[in-house]
Design a protein around this motif. Structure first.
Motif, PDB file in Angstrom:
ATOM      1  N   THR A  40      41.539  41.250  65.674  1.00  7.58           N
ATOM      2  CA  THR A  40      42.342  42.343  65.123  1.00  7.58           C
ATOM      3  C   THR A  40      42.115  42.579  63.626  1.00  7.58           C
ATOM      4  O   THR A  40      42.596  43.569  63.089  1.00  7.58           O
ATOM      5  CB  THR A  40      43.840  42.075  65.326  1.00  7.58           C
ATOM      6  N   LEU A  41      41.367  41.697  62.987  1.00  5.00           N
ATOM      7  CA  LEU A  41      41.209  41.798  61.544  1.00  5.00           C
ATOM      8  C   LEU A  41      40.540  43.105  61.136  1.00  5.00           C
ATOM      9  O   LEU A  41      39.401  43.380  61.500  1.00  5.00           O
ATOM     10  CB  LEU A  41      40.405  40.602  61.043  1.00  5.00           C
ATOM     11  N   GLY A  88      32.453  41.186  60.148  1.00  3.39           N
ATOM     12  CA  GLY A  88      32.572  42.466  60.820  1.00  3.39           C
ATOM     13  C   GLY A  88      31.686  43.510  60.163  1.00  3.39           C
ATOM     14  O   GLY A  88      31.264  43.343  59.007  1.00  3.39           O
ATOM     15  N   TRP A  89      31.399  44.573  60.919  1.00 10.17           N
ATOM     16  CA  TRP A  89      30.616  45.697  60.402  1.00 10.17           C
ATOM     17  C   TRP A  89      31.463  46.960  60.490  1.00 10.17           C
ATOM     18  O   TRP A  89      32.146  47.200  61.495  1.00 10.17           O
ATOM     19  CB  TRP A  89      29.333  45.891  61.217  1.00 10.17           C
ATOM     20  N   TYR A  90      31.383  47.776  59.448  1.00  8.67           N
ATOM     21  CA  TYR A  90      32.196  48.979  59.337  1.00  8.67           C
ATOM     22  C   TYR A  90      31.314  50.175  58.995  1.00  8.67           C
ATOM     23  O   TYR A  90      30.339  50.040  58.242  1.00  8.67           O
ATOM     24  CB  TYR A  90      33.272  48.794  58.254  1.00  8.67           C
ATOM     25  N   GLN A  91      31.718  51.309  59.528  1.00  8.54           N
ATOM     26  CA  GLN A  91      31.051  52.580  59.246  1.00  8.54           C
ATOM     27  C   GLN A  91      32.034  53.460  58.476  1.00  8.54           C
ATOM     28  O   GLN A  91      33.205  53.544  58.843  1.00  8.54           O
ATOM     29  CB  GLN A  91      30.675  53.272  60.561  1.00  8.54           C
ATOM     30  N   TYR A 125      29.098  48.894  55.954  1.00  6.64           N
ATOM     31  CA  TYR A 125      29.491  47.717  55.179  1.00  6.64           C
ATOM     32  C   TYR A 125      29.688  46.518  56.090  1.00  6.64           C
ATOM     33  O   TYR A 125      30.207  46.663  57.205  1.00  6.64           O
ATOM     34  CB  TYR A 125      30.823  47.948  54.454  1.00  6.64           C
ATOM     35  N   CYS A 126      29.310  45.353  55.608  1.00  2.00           N
ATOM     36  CA  CYS A 126      29.715  44.119  56.274  1.00  2.00           C
ATOM     37  C   CYS A 126      30.904  43.536  55.510  1.00  2.00           C
ATOM     38  O   CYS A 126      31.113  43.858  54.330  1.00  2.00           O
ATOM     39  CB  CYS A 126      28.578  43.108  56.336  1.00  2.00           C
ATOM     40  N   LEU A 127      31.682  42.717  56.193  1.00  2.00           N
ATOM     41  CA  LEU A 127      32.855  42.074  55.598  1.00  2.00           C
ATOM     42  C   LEU A 127      32.945  40.651  56.113  1.00  2.00           C
ATOM     43  O   LEU A 127      32.940  40.439  57.333  1.00  2.00           O
ATOM     44  CB  LEU A 127      34.134  42.812  55.973  1.00  2.00           C
ATOM     45  N   GLN A 128      33.057  39.680  55.200  1.00  2.00           N
ATOM     46  CA  GLN A 128      33.293  38.309  55.637  1.00  2.00           C
ATOM     47  C   GLN A 128      34.772  37.983  55.476  1.00  2.00           C
ATOM     48  O   GLN A 128      35.399  38.330  54.470  1.00  2.00           O
ATOM     49  CB  GLN A 128      32.415  37.305  54.877  1.00  2.00           C
ATOM     50  N   HIS A 129      35.338  37.335  56.491  1.00  2.00           N
ATOM     51  CA  HIS A 129      36.746  36.926  56.420  1.00  2.00           C
ATOM     52  C   HIS A 129      36.878  35.433  56.711  1.00  2.00           C
ATOM     53  O   HIS A 129      37.912  34.976  57.201  1.00  2.00           O
ATOM     54  CB  HIS A 129      37.594  37.767  57.378  1.00  2.00           C
ATOM     55  N   ASN A 130      35.833  34.681  56.392  1.00  2.00           N
ATOM     56  CA  ASN A 130      35.882  33.240  56.588  1.00  2.00           C
ATOM     57  C   ASN A 130      36.830  32.569  55.620  1.00  2.00           C
ATOM     58  O   ASN A 130      37.501  31.587  55.965  1.00  2.00           O
ATOM     59  CB  ASN A 130      34.471  32.673  56.432  1.00  2.00           C
ATOM     60  N   SER A 131      36.864  33.074  54.387  1.00  2.00           N
ATOM     61  CA  SER A 131      37.767  32.503  53.390  1.00  2.00           C
ATOM     62  C   SER A 131      38.122  33.575  52.366  1.00  2.00           C
ATOM     63  O   SER A 131      37.377  34.544  52.174  1.00  2.00           O
ATOM     64  CB  SER A 131      37.121  31.299  52.699  1.00  2.00           C
ATOM     65  N   TYR A 132      39.275  33.361  51.709  1.00  2.00           N
ATOM     66  CA  TYR A 132      39.679  34.277  50.644  1.00  2.00           C
ATOM     67  C   TYR A 132      38.920  33.910  49.364  1.00  2.00           C
ATOM     68  O   TYR A 132      38.681  32.732  49.101  1.00  2.00           O
ATOM     69  CB  TYR A 132      41.178  34.168  50.396  1.00  2.00           C
ATOM     70  N   PRO A 133      38.568  34.912  48.589  1.00  2.00           N
ATOM     71  CA  PRO A 133      38.766  36.339  48.811  1.00  2.00           C
ATOM     72  C   PRO A 133      37.807  36.889  49.858  1.00  2.00           C
ATOM     73  O   PRO A 133      36.622  36.543  49.875  1.00  2.00           O
ATOM     74  CB  PRO A 133      38.467  36.931  47.436  1.00  2.00           C
ATOM     75  N   TYR A 134      38.338  37.744  50.751  1.00  2.00           N
ATOM     76  CA  TYR A 134      37.450  38.464  51.647  1.00  2.00           C
ATOM     77  C   TYR A 134      36.445  39.222  50.781  1.00  2.00           C
ATOM     78  O   TYR A 134      36.804  39.728  49.714  1.00  2.00           O
ATOM     79  CB  TYR A 134      38.234  39.486  52.466  1.00  2.00           C
ATOM     80  N   THR A 135      35.223  39.336  51.252  1.00  2.00           N
ATOM     81  CA  THR A 135      34.226  40.059  50.471  1.00  2.00           C
ATOM     82  C   THR A 135      33.387  40.976  51.354  1.00  2.00           C
ATOM     83  O   THR A 135      32.989  40.610  52.470  1.00  2.00           O
ATOM     84  CB  THR A 135      33.295  39.105  49.698  1.00  2.00           C
TER      85      THR A 135
END
Lengths: 127, 107
Positions: free
Chosen positions: A112-113, B34-37, B87-97
Motif C-alpha cells: 500500500t505504500l 517502487g516505480w512511479y509515472q 521515478y523510482c522510490l526506495q522505502h527500505n529506511s528513512y528518509p525515503y528517497t
C-alpha cells in the motif's frame, strides 16, 4: 473509492507559516501511515515527512526538520502538515500519499505504500 | 541516507520501442522499491511495487525487476500514453528517497 484531497496551500512570505490538510475518504484512515511528498517547480519528487497510523511516531527529511510538523486526526480522517519558518526553497506542490498498513505482517508495507496520492496543493514562498 | 541513482535522466524513443530505466541504490534495500509515472500537471501514479509486482490496472507492458542495489523498469512496447517522467522510490529506511527521474520523450 480512495480519495485524498489536499488544501491550505497559497502564497506566504519568507519566515511565514501555513498549515496543509489532507482529507481522506474511501478507506480506513486510522489503519494507515501517511506521508507528505513535495515537488518544486520543474524538479523531481522529494519525500518530506511520514506519520504512523496512530500518530505516535513521525519522520522528517533533514531539509524540514525542526520547521515542519506532521500530525493527524483520525476522528476527522485528516492529515496535517504545519509549516513554519518557510523559505523560498519550500516552494513546491505538496502531495499527501497513503503509506503502509498498521499490520505489515498481514499486509506487507510495499503493498500500500504510496499507492494513492492526492492532487497536490501549491505552496509559494515569496516576498 | 540511501541514495538512488536513476539513469538515464532523459530518453528519446519511438512508439513500439522497448525501453529500460535503471535505479541503483547506494546500499542494499532488498526489494523495497517502487516505480512511479508522472505526467505534467498530475500526481504521480504507482506502476510497480515491491520491485516487481504490477499495480492493479497497469498494463502488462510495464515490468520491474531487481533486488538489493540494482533495479530496472522495462516498458516492452511503448505506447503514446507512456511518454512521461518516471521515478523510482526506495522505502527500505528513512528518509525515503526518490531517483532523480527519467523523462521519456517521443523521438
Amino acid at each position: 473509492e480512495v480519495q485524498l484531497l489536499e488544501s491550505g496551500g497559497g502564497l506566504v512570505q519568507p519566515g511565514g507559516y501555513l498549515r496543509l490538510s489532507c482529507a481522506a475518504s474511501g478507506f480506513t484512515f486510522s489503519s494507515y501511515a501517511m506521508s507528505w511528498v513535495r515537488q518544486a517547480p520543474g524538479k523531481g519528487l522529494e519525500w518530506v515527512s511520514s506519520i504512523t497510523y496512530s500518530g505516535d511516531t513521525t519522520y522528517y527529511a533533514d531539509s524540514v526538520k525542526g520547521r515542519f510538523t506532521i500530525s493527524r486526526d483520525n476522528s476527522k480522517k485528516t492529515l496535517y502538515l504545519q509549516m513554519n519558518s518557510l523559505r523560498a526553497e519550500d516552494t513546491a506542490i505538496y502531495y499527501c500519499a497513503r503509506d503502509r498498513y498498521r499490520n505489515i505482517v498481514l499486509v506487507p508495507a510495499a503493498t500500500t505504500l504510496f499507492d494513492y496520492w492526492g492532487q497536490g496543493t501549491l505552496v509559494t514562498v515569496s516576498s | 541516507d540511501i541514495q538512488m541513482t536513476q539513469s538515464p535522466s532523459s530518453l528519446s524513443a519511438s512508439v513500439g520501442d522497448r525501453v529500460t530505466i535503471t535505479c541503483r541504490a547506494s546500499q542494499g534495500i532488498r526489494n523495497d522499491l517502487g516505480w512511479y509515472q508522472q505526467k505534467p500537471g498530475n500526481a504521480p501514479k504507482r506502476l510497480i511495487y515491491a520491485a516487481s509486482s504490477l499495480q492493479s490496472g497497469v498494463p502488462s507492458r510495464f515490468s520491474g525487476s531487481g533486488s538489493g542495489t540494482e533495479f530496472t523498469l522495462t516498458i516492452s512496447s511503448l505506447q503514446p500514453e507512456d511518454f512521461a517522467t518516471y521515478y523510482c522510490l526506495q522505502h527500505n529506511s528513512y528518509p525515503y528517497t526518490f531517483g532523480q527521474g527519467t523523462k521519456l520523450e517521443i523521438k
